[in-house]
Design a protein around this motif. Structure first.
Motif, PDB file in Angstrom:
ATOM      1  N   ILE A  99      -6.504  45.817   6.575  1.00 33.84           N
ATOM      2  CA  ILE A  99      -6.862  47.225   6.753  1.00 33.84           C
ATOM      3  C   ILE A  99      -8.366  47.437   6.842  1.00 33.84           C
ATOM      4  O   ILE A  99      -8.858  48.226   7.655  1.00 33.84           O
ATOM      5  CB  ILE A  99      -6.293  48.063   5.586  1.00 33.84           C
ATOM      6  CG1 ILE A  99      -4.767  47.990   5.580  1.00 33.84           C
ATOM      7  CG2 ILE A  99      -6.766  49.515   5.671  1.00 33.84           C
ATOM      8  CD1 ILE A  99      -4.145  48.527   4.300  1.00 33.84           C
ATOM      9  N   LEU A 100      -9.115  46.731   5.984  1.00 38.18           N
ATOM     10  CA  LEU A 100     -10.552  46.962   5.853  1.00 38.18           C
ATOM     11  C   LEU A 100     -11.365  45.911   6.596  1.00 38.18           C
ATOM     12  O   LEU A 100     -10.959  44.760   6.716  1.00 38.18           O
ATOM     13  CB  LEU A 100     -10.955  46.944   4.372  1.00 38.18           C
ATOM     14  CG  LEU A 100     -10.293  47.985   3.480  1.00 38.18           C
ATOM     15  CD1 LEU A 100     -10.593  47.687   2.017  1.00 38.18           C
ATOM     16  CD2 LEU A 100     -10.765  49.385   3.842  1.00 38.18           C
ATOM     17  N   ILE A 197     -13.358  55.422  10.547  1.00 35.59           N
ATOM     18  CA  ILE A 197     -12.509  54.305  10.948  1.00 35.59           C
ATOM     19  C   ILE A 197     -13.345  53.215  11.599  1.00 35.59           C
ATOM     20  O   ILE A 197     -13.194  52.027  11.300  1.00 35.59           O
ATOM     21  CB  ILE A 197     -11.405  54.783  11.917  1.00 35.59           C
ATOM     22  CG1 ILE A 197     -10.376  55.642  11.166  1.00 35.59           C
ATOM     23  CG2 ILE A 197     -10.714  53.610  12.597  1.00 35.59           C
ATOM     24  CD1 ILE A 197      -9.331  56.283  12.053  1.00 35.59           C
ATOM     25  N   PHE A 201     -12.885  50.470   8.752  1.00 36.37           N
ATOM     26  CA  PHE A 201     -11.506  50.019   8.868  1.00 36.37           C
ATOM     27  C   PHE A 201     -11.235  49.221  10.138  1.00 36.37           C
ATOM     28  O   PHE A 201     -11.969  49.313  11.122  1.00 36.37           O
ATOM     29  CB  PHE A 201     -10.551  51.212   8.820  1.00 36.37           C
ATOM     30  CG  PHE A 201     -10.669  52.034   7.563  1.00 36.37           C
ATOM     31  CD1 PHE A 201      -9.989  51.665   6.414  1.00 36.37           C
ATOM     32  CD2 PHE A 201     -11.465  53.162   7.531  1.00 36.37           C
ATOM     33  CE1 PHE A 201     -10.090  52.413   5.250  1.00 36.37           C
ATOM     34  CE2 PHE A 201     -11.580  53.921   6.370  1.00 36.37           C
ATOM     35  CZ  PHE A 201     -10.892  53.543   5.226  1.00 36.37           C
ATOM     36  N   ASN A 203      -8.697  49.300  12.871  1.00 32.03           N
ATOM     37  CA  ASN A 203      -7.720  50.281  13.338  1.00 32.03           C
ATOM     38  C   ASN A 203      -6.792  49.698  14.391  1.00 32.03           C
ATOM     39  O   ASN A 203      -7.232  49.089  15.359  1.00 32.03           O
ATOM     40  CB  ASN A 203      -8.449  51.497  13.925  1.00 32.03           C
ATOM     41  CG  ASN A 203      -7.497  52.642  14.194  1.00 32.03           C
ATOM     42  OD1 ASN A 203      -6.493  52.805  13.507  1.00 32.03           O
ATOM     43  ND2 ASN A 203      -7.810  53.447  15.198  1.00 32.03           N
ATOM     44  N   ASN A 207      -1.872  50.046  11.246  1.00 27.95           N
ATOM     45  CA  ASN A 207      -2.708  50.502  10.131  1.00 27.95           C
ATOM     46  C   ASN A 207      -2.985  51.998  10.122  1.00 27.95           C
ATOM     47  O   ASN A 207      -3.463  52.528   9.122  1.00 27.95           O
ATOM     48  CB  ASN A 207      -4.071  49.789  10.171  1.00 27.95           C
ATOM     49  CG  ASN A 207      -3.959  48.297  10.009  1.00 27.95           C
ATOM     50  OD1 ASN A 207      -2.909  47.788   9.617  1.00 27.95           O
ATOM     51  ND2 ASN A 207      -5.025  47.585  10.308  1.00 27.95           N
ATOM     52  N   ILE A 211      -4.700  54.117   6.980  1.00 23.61           N
ATOM     53  CA  ILE A 211      -6.122  54.436   7.108  1.00 23.61           C
ATOM     54  C   ILE A 211      -6.337  55.942   7.019  1.00 23.61           C
ATOM     55  O   ILE A 211      -7.230  56.419   6.316  1.00 23.61           O
ATOM     56  CB  ILE A 211      -6.675  53.883   8.438  1.00 23.61           C
ATOM     57  CG1 ILE A 211      -6.729  52.357   8.392  1.00 23.61           C
ATOM     58  CG2 ILE A 211      -8.060  54.455   8.720  1.00 23.61           C
ATOM     59  CD1 ILE A 211      -7.094  51.726   9.723  1.00 23.61           C
TER      60      ILE A 211
END
Length: 324
Positions: A99-100, A197, A201, A203, A207, A211
């Motif tokens: 995700i990150l 984002i 993140f 993306n 996700n 997010i």
């Protein structure tokens, strides 16, 4: 007088027995495989998606069995339950790395299982490609400078998604001890979802829901912190007394990071859970073992302006051969 003396002696004996029982009589919680939360302990309000199913399907049973057997052979003092709980937390880390853009590894205990996985290079590469679409590399920490705000951001994200068990607290080290970075808070307060984002993140369709949830949660807590400050500048919160859902503590973190950054711990410690990391086996505190990086060029290291350092000292198990 003799009767009174005997009575006092008996009373003191009873009091001493009560004190000793309170210290030594409580059974230490045991790690039981059946107590591992389902669905990685994802909190009820977190959007459900295919990430957990994809993660589990990407880790073939035969591969994990090989990893477990090797780990237990090299760590004879560890039980199968020890391994399964560490693997449970590692899967959570893998979720965060999905995700990150940047995710520090703060646990030596969890990192040791990651090391064992990497030794089966072909299987690990297959897992990485299945789950991430490219190779998730592991790099050892090369910086000694702590970056506590990296740990704070990790704590906030972790607490929004997952139930924090007693083993989580022990293996990752104490949560919520450091304030969130002022710049990070300002960006989440003012930047658009699209810009956030892009900066924080990874993306994609898998996700997007999580997010969006995380961004909305931070913006919501920033607004709640401002509202509470207007009512009571000192902050009015309930003390966390149980493990599990700790999103309430994440609001405490946001509040005191925003209004009392320099005196953060002086205020936040009144509400956080008890320190238990000293009881952990293997590592006694949160340490920075390394970072993950995929082939897209985004390092899963600490901080949001580059760099892979984080709170804690370098991990002794992370030598130069950690990368894959």
């Amino acid at each position: 007088m003799i009767v009174i003396g005997i009575f006092i002696f008996i009373l003191l004996f009873i009091c001493l027995a009560i004190v000793l029982f309170s210290i030594f009589g409580k059974k230490q919680p045991k790690l039981l495989i059946e107590n591992i939360p389902d669905q990685l302990g994802l909190l009820e309000n977190v959007p459900k998606n295919i990430l957990i199913e994809k993660l589990n399907s990407s880790l073939e049973d035969e591969y994990i069995t090989h990893v477990k057997n090797r780990f237990l052979k090299e760590n004879p003092n560890c039980t199968e339950a020890d391994f399964e709980w560490r693997l449970f937390e590692l899967k959570r880390y893998f979720m965060l790395a999905k995700i990150l853009k940047k995710v520090p590894m703060f646990s030596e205990e969890v990192d040791e299982v990651w090391h064992s996985m990497i030794l089966f290079t072909k299987d690990y590469e297959q897992f990485s490609n299945r789950f991430y679409g490219n190779m998730l590399h592991h790099y050892p920490n090369t910086s000694q400078a702590p970056a506590p705000q990296d740990r704070a951001f990790f704590d906030w994200i972790f607490s929004q998604l997952f139930s924090i068990t007693e083993f989580s607290w022990k293996s990752w080290g104490d949560f919520f001890k450091e304030p969130l970075d002022k710049k990070t808070l300002a960006e989440f307060r003012t930047m658009s979802k699209e810009d956030l984002i892009h900066k924080y993140f990874k993306n994609n369709e898998e996700n997007t829901a999580i997010i969006t949830y995380l961004i909305e949660q931070m913006k919501l807590q920033l607004g709640e912190a401002e509202s509470r400050y207007q009512k009571d500048q000192k902050g009015d919160f309930s003390k966390q007394r149980t493990f599990g859902d700790m999103t309430g503590l994440s609001l405490v973190m946001v509040f005191y990071s925003t209004f009392y950054f320099d005196e953060y711990w002086d205020h936040a410690k009144e509400f956080t859970y008890a320190t238990v990391s000293s009881n952990t086996s293997g590592c006694s505190s949160a340490v920075f073992c390394g970072v993950g990086s995929d082939d897209s060029g985004h390092h899963s290291g600490g901080g949001h302006d580059g760099g892979g350092d984080s709170g804690g000292s370098s991990c002794s198990s992370c030598g130069g051969g950690c990368s894959s």
